[in-house]
Design a protein around this motif. Structure first.
Motif, PDB file in Angstrom:
ATOM      1  N   SER A 151      71.557 -64.925  72.912  1.00 19.23           N
ATOM      2  CA  SER A 151      71.348 -66.412  73.268  1.00 19.23           C
ATOM      3  C   SER A 151      70.217 -67.004  72.548  1.00 19.23           C
ATOM      4  O   SER A 151      70.330 -67.527  71.699  1.00 19.23           O
ATOM      5  CB  SER A 151      71.428 -66.557  74.566  1.00 19.23           C
ATOM      6  N   GLU A 152      68.882 -65.403  72.635  1.00 18.76           N
ATOM      7  CA  GLU A 152      67.152 -66.485  72.532  1.00 18.76           C
ATOM      8  C   GLU A 152      67.965 -66.089  70.371  1.00 18.76           C
ATOM      9  O   GLU A 152      67.340 -67.373  69.548  1.00 18.76           O
ATOM     10  CB  GLU A 152      66.700 -65.698  72.963  1.00 18.76           C
ATOM     11  N   SER A 153      68.378 -65.547  69.853  1.00 14.04           N
ATOM     12  CA  SER A 153      67.376 -65.115  68.632  1.00 14.04           C
ATOM     13  C   SER A 153      69.540 -66.046  68.130  1.00 14.04           C
ATOM     14  O   SER A 153      70.302 -66.682  68.300  1.00 14.04           O
ATOM     15  CB  SER A 153      68.011 -63.715  68.249  1.00 14.04           C
ATOM     16  N   ILE A 184      57.466 -63.519  66.288  1.00 15.55           N
ATOM     17  CA  ILE A 184      59.043 -63.342  66.783  1.00 15.55           C
ATOM     18  C   ILE A 184      58.650 -63.012  68.715  1.00 15.55           C
ATOM     19  O   ILE A 184      58.117 -61.428  68.859  1.00 15.55           O
ATOM     20  CB  ILE A 184      59.814 -62.636  66.033  1.00 15.55           C
ATOM     21  N   ASP A 185      59.905 -63.016  69.180  1.00 14.62           N
ATOM     22  CA  ASP A 185      59.252 -62.892  70.464  1.00 14.62           C
ATOM     23  C   ASP A 185      60.157 -61.792  70.919  1.00 14.62           C
ATOM     24  O   ASP A 185      61.086 -60.987  70.049  1.00 14.62           O
ATOM     25  CB  ASP A 185      60.808 -63.724  71.050  1.00 14.62           C
ATOM     26  N   GLY A 186      59.152 -60.957  71.183  1.00 14.12           N
ATOM     27  CA  GLY A 186      59.204 -59.277  70.840  1.00 14.12           C
ATOM     28  C   GLY A 186      60.215 -59.022  71.846  1.00 14.12           C
ATOM     29  O   GLY A 186      61.004 -57.581  72.055  1.00 14.12           O
ATOM     30  N   THR A 187      61.389 -59.610  73.104  1.00 17.17           N
ATOM     31  CA  THR A 187      61.874 -59.378  73.938  1.00 17.17           C
ATOM     32  C   THR A 187      63.656 -59.517  72.928  1.00 17.17           C
ATOM     33  O   THR A 187      64.625 -57.910  73.127  1.00 17.17           O
ATOM     34  CB  THR A 187      62.888 -60.559  74.796  1.00 17.17           C
ATOM     35  N   LEU A 188      63.115 -59.346  72.043  1.00 13.21           N
ATOM     36  CA  LEU A 188      64.649 -59.480  70.196  1.00 13.21           C
ATOM     37  C   LEU A 188      64.588 -58.291  70.626  1.00 13.21           C
ATOM     38  O   LEU A 188      66.098 -57.490  70.210  1.00 13.21           O
ATOM     39  CB  LEU A 188      64.880 -60.141  69.818  1.00 13.21           C
ATOM     40  N   TYR A 189      63.362 -57.586  69.964  1.00 12.64           N
ATOM     41  CA  TYR A 189      63.511 -56.187  69.469  1.00 12.64           C
ATOM     42  C   TYR A 189      63.658 -54.884  70.974  1.00 12.64           C
ATOM     43  O   TYR A 189      64.772 -54.551  70.443  1.00 12.64           O
ATOM     44  CB  TYR A 189      62.064 -55.733  68.822  1.00 12.64           C
ATOM     45  N   GLU A 190      63.631 -56.149  72.204  1.00 13.74           N
ATOM     46  CA  GLU A 190      63.733 -54.215  72.977  1.00 13.74           C
ATOM     47  C   GLU A 190      65.241 -54.630  73.245  1.00 13.74           C
ATOM     48  O   GLU A 190      65.513 -53.188  73.640  1.00 13.74           O
ATOM     49  CB  GLU A 190      62.914 -55.341  74.083  1.00 13.74           C
TER      50      GLU A 190
END
Lengths: 325, 292
Positions: free
Chosen positions: A11-13, B179-185
C-alpha cells in the motif's frame, strides 16, 4: 504477521500488480528453504560488483587529472613521444618543467595568479554583500518583496547576452579594469534566492525580540540573523569562489588586450600555445613541453585540495537549487 | 536597503536588456556611436539566417550544433548520472561511498580552459585516448578535436558527461536515500533480492523526479555550458561541427559585431524561454510538478 507487512509494503509503494505477484512468488521460494545460503553468497558477489563499479567510476573521474600531474613531472621528450595515459612520470620524476614555468616571461604565471586572486576576492566581497542585502529584503514579507524577487528571477530566465552587456561595461569605462569582471560575475539571481532561503530559516521570534529591544534593520541583519544562517551563505560563497576562479569569458571579453590583468586561466592558454610550439623547433627545448601541464597543476591544485572539505556544502547547494527549480 | 541590489540589477541586467533593442534594429557603427547609427529594421536577423549572401549561414550551422549537442546531453548526459546514483546507493560502506562520491564531483569544478586542454592532449593524433580507441575499437587515428566530423560531437559529449555525471547524481542519490526504508525491509522479508528491490522499489520511486528534472532540462538545452566550444573552435579545422550559439555570439561580440551578437542572443533567449514554458507545462501535466 507476514501478511500484514506485505500489505503495508504494497500500500505504501507504487508497485504494480506485476511487482506484487513477483514478491509473492519469491516468498514461496523462501518457504521451500535452501535459499538463505544462496542468497548470502549472491549478495556478497553483488556487493563486490558494486564496489568495483564505483571504484571504476572514481578512477575514470580522477585519471585524466592524474595523467596531467604525471605528465608535468615527466621528461619533456619522453612524455611527448609516449602515447598512453601516464600512470607514472615518464623518464623519472623531474621538476624541470615547473622551473621553466616559473621563469616563463618573468613569472607571468604568478602575475596571472595574483590577478585571479583579486578577481576572486572582489567577486566574493561584492557578491556576498549583494546576496545578503537581497536575501534579507526578499525574505521579509512586504508588498514589495514579490516585485523584488521577480526582478531577481527575470535575468535568470531571460537575458540579452554578452553583447549589450559589453556595450554597457564599455560605456561605463570599466573595460580593461578589474571591476568589469567583478561586477558582471559576482552573483546571480539564483544566489539571491538562496540568500532569501537562508534568512527565512532564522526563527521569527529571535528577530521580533531584537526588534522590541530597539534594534534597527542593519543590526538585526548583521548582528542577529547573519551569524545564525551564515552556514547557508557558505554555499553561495563556495560556488562564487569556484566559478570566479575558473572564469575566463569575462576577462577575455572586457579586458581583451590588457595582458597585465589577465587571470591565470588566460595565461594557461598562452602557455599551452607556447609549449606546443616548442616541439616544432629544429632543436626542441624539451623541458619546456611539460610546462603546459605544470601550469594546469598550479592553477587547479588549490581548488582540488580545497573541495573535499566542502562536500556537505556542495551537496546542499545542489539540493537547495533543485528544490527551488 | 534593496537599493544597491536594484542598482546592480538595473545596470548589469535591465539596461543591457533595454539597449539590446537599438543594438538589434540598428546598423551599429562603433565610430558613430549607438545613437547616431541608422535604423536598419530586421536586417540583423535576416543576416543571421541567410549568412548575408555568403551562401551558407554560420548561425544556422551553430544552431544545428547547439540542438544536436543539447539533445545528446539530454539523453546520454542524462542517463549516466542516474545509473551512477543507483550504483552508489547499492554500496554499503559509508566512508568508501562518500570518498568515491567526492572524487566524482571533482571534474565538475575543473576550469573549462583546463578541460579543453586535457581534451586536446588526450585526443591529439598520438594522444592517449586516440591510441587506446584505435587499438581497442579500431577508431581512426586522427586529431579528434580538430575534425569536421560527427565524431567531434561524440567526444564533446563524452567529456561533458565525464565532467558532470558525479555532480549531476547528487539529486538522485539524495532522492534514493529519502525512500522509505520500510519498503526495503518488507521486500526483503518477502524474499526479494537486490535486483528485484532495485527494479521494483528504487527505480519506480525516483522515476517521477527523473522525468521531471529531464523535462525541466529541455528548457535549458540552449543554455548548457557551451563555453568549451568557444575554446575548441578553430575556423580552419572544426568550425562545422564545433560552433554553437554561445561560441558564435562570443566571436561576434569579440569581433565588434554587436548587432549580430545581440540578435543571436535574443533568438537564443526567446526560443529557450518558449522551450522552458513548454517543458514546464509538460512536467505539470505528466508529473504534477512545475517550476512556476
Amino acid at each position: 504477521m507476514d501478511k500484514q507487512i506485505k500489505k503495508s509494503a504494497v500500500s505504501e509503494s507504487e508497485m504494480s500488480e506485476n511487482a506484487k505477484s513477483k514478491l509473492i512468488t519469491s516468498t514461496k521460494g523462501l518457504k521451500t528453504g535452501g535459499m538463505v545460503k544462496a542468497k548470502s553468497v549472491g549478495a556478497m558477489i553483488a556487493d563486490v560488483v558494486f564496489i568495483v563499479l564505483l571504484l571504476v567510476a572514481a578512477i575514470i573521474c580522477i585519471i585524466p587529472m592524474w595523467h596531467v600531474l604525471m605528465s608535468s613531472l615527466s621528461q619533456g621528450d619522453d612524455i611527448y613521444y609516449y602515447n598512453g595515459i601516464a600512470l607514472w612520470a615518464q623518464g623519472g620524476i623531474t621538476f624541470e618543467s615547473y622551473g621553466e614555468l616559473f621563469d616563463y616571461e618573468d613569472g607571468l604565471i604568478w602575475i596571472g595568479y595574483g590577478n585571479t586572486l583579486i578577481y576572486v576576492a572582489g567577486s566574493l566581497l561584492v557578491g556576498l554583500v549583494l546576496n545578503v542585502l537581497a536575501g534579507y529584503c526578499l525574505s521579509r514579507t512586504s508588498k514589495l518583496s514579490r516585485v523584488m524577487s521577480l526582478l531577481c528571477v527575470i535575468p535568470v530566465v531571460f537575458s540579452a547576452g554578452q553583447a549589450p552587456l559589453y556595450y554597457v561595461v564599455n560605456a561605463l569605462g570599466l573595460t580593461k579594469t578589474y571591476f568589469s569582471v567583478i561586477f558582471t560575475e559576482c552573483t546571480m539571481g539564483m544566489y539571491m534566492i538562496i540568500g532569501a532561503m537562508a534568512f527565512r530559516s532564522v526563527p521569527a521570534e529571535t528577530v521580533e525580540s531584537a526588534r522590541l529591544d530597539g534594534a534597527g534593520h542593519l543590526t538585526v541583519m548583521f548582528r542577529i540573523m547573519l551569524p545564525q544562517c551564515f552556514s547557508l551563505f557558505m554555499v553561495t560563497v563556495l560556488f562564487t569562489f569556484v566559478s570566479s576562479w575558473n572564469s575566463f569569458i569575462g576577462a577575455q571579453l572586457y579586458n581583451n588586450g590588457a595582458d597585465e590583468i589577465y587571470p591565470v586561466q588566460l595565461i594557461l592558454q598562452s602557455i599551452k600555445e607556447y609549449s606546443d610550439h616548442v616541439t616544432s623547433a629544429v632543436n626542441p627545448r624539451w623541458e619546456r613541453y611539460p610546462m603546459q601541464f605544470a601550469g594546469i597543476v598550479v592553477a587547479t591544485l588549490p581548488i582540488m585540495i580545497m573541495l573535499p572539505f566542502f562536500q556537505k556544502q556542495i551537496e546542499s547547494g545542489v539540493l537547495g537549487g533543485a528544490v527551488k527549480g | 536597503m534593496f537599493l544597491p541590489v536594484l542598482l546592480w540589477l538595473v545596470v548589469f541586467h535591465y539596461i543591457p536588456l533595454a539597449i539590446s533593442i537599438p543594438l538589434v534594429f540598428k546598423e551599429y557603427d562603433q565610430g558613430e556611436g549607438l545613437f547616431n547609427s541608422p535604423w536598419s529594421g530586421w536586417d540583423n536577423f535576416k543576416w543571421l539566417f541567410t549568412g548575408g549572401g555568403a551562401g551558407s549561414s554560420a548561425f544556422l550551422n551553430a544552431l544545428r550544433n547547439t540542438c544536436v549537442l543539447g539533445l545528446l546531453n539530454l539523453t546520454i548526459g542524462y542517463i549516466v548520472p542516474v545509473i551512477f546514483a543507483l550504483i552508489v546507493s547499492q554500496v554499503r560502506f559509508k566512508k568508501y561511498r562518500r570518498t568515491c562520491q567526492m572524487i566524482s564531483y571533482l571534474p565538475n569544478f575543473v576550469a573549462a580552459v583546463v578541460i579543453v586542454q586535457i581534451m586536446q592532449n588526450l585526443l591529439a593524433q598520438n594522444g592517449a585516448l586516440t591510441t587506446f580507441m584505435s587499438n581497442v575499437f579500431g577508431m581512426k587515428k586522427q586529431d579528434w578535436v580538430n575534425v569536421n566530423q560527427p565524431g567531434f560531437w561524440f567526444w564533446y559529449i563524452a567529456f561533458g558527461t565525464w565532467q558532470a555525471f558525479g555532480y549531476g547524481s547528487i539529486t538522485y542519490i539524495s532522492a534514493i536515500s529519502n525512500i522509505d526504508g520500510t519498503l526495503y525491509e518488507a521486500a526483503s522479508i518477502d524474499g526479494a533480492n537486490r535486483w528485484q528491490m532495485m527494479w521494483r522499489i528504487t527505480i519506480p520511486c525516483i522515476m517521477p523526479m527523473v522525468i521531471m528534472l529531464w523535462m525541466l532540462q529541455i528548457g535549458l538545452v540552449f543554455k548548457v555550458g557551451m563555453d568549451k566550444t568557444y575554446l575548441l573552435y578553430n575556423a580552419s579545422s572544426n568550425a562545422e561541427y564545433c560552433d554553437t550559439l554561445f561560441s558564435y555570439t562570443m566571436r561576434m561580440t569579440m569581433g565588434g559585431d554587436l548587432g549580430l551578437a545581440t540578435a543571436s542572443s535574443l533568438f537564443q533567449s526567446i526560443v529557450g524561454m518558449a522551450l522552458m514554458v513548454i517543458a514546464n507545462w509538460l512536467s505539470r501535466k505528466a508529473a504534477g510538478v512545475s517550476m512556476f
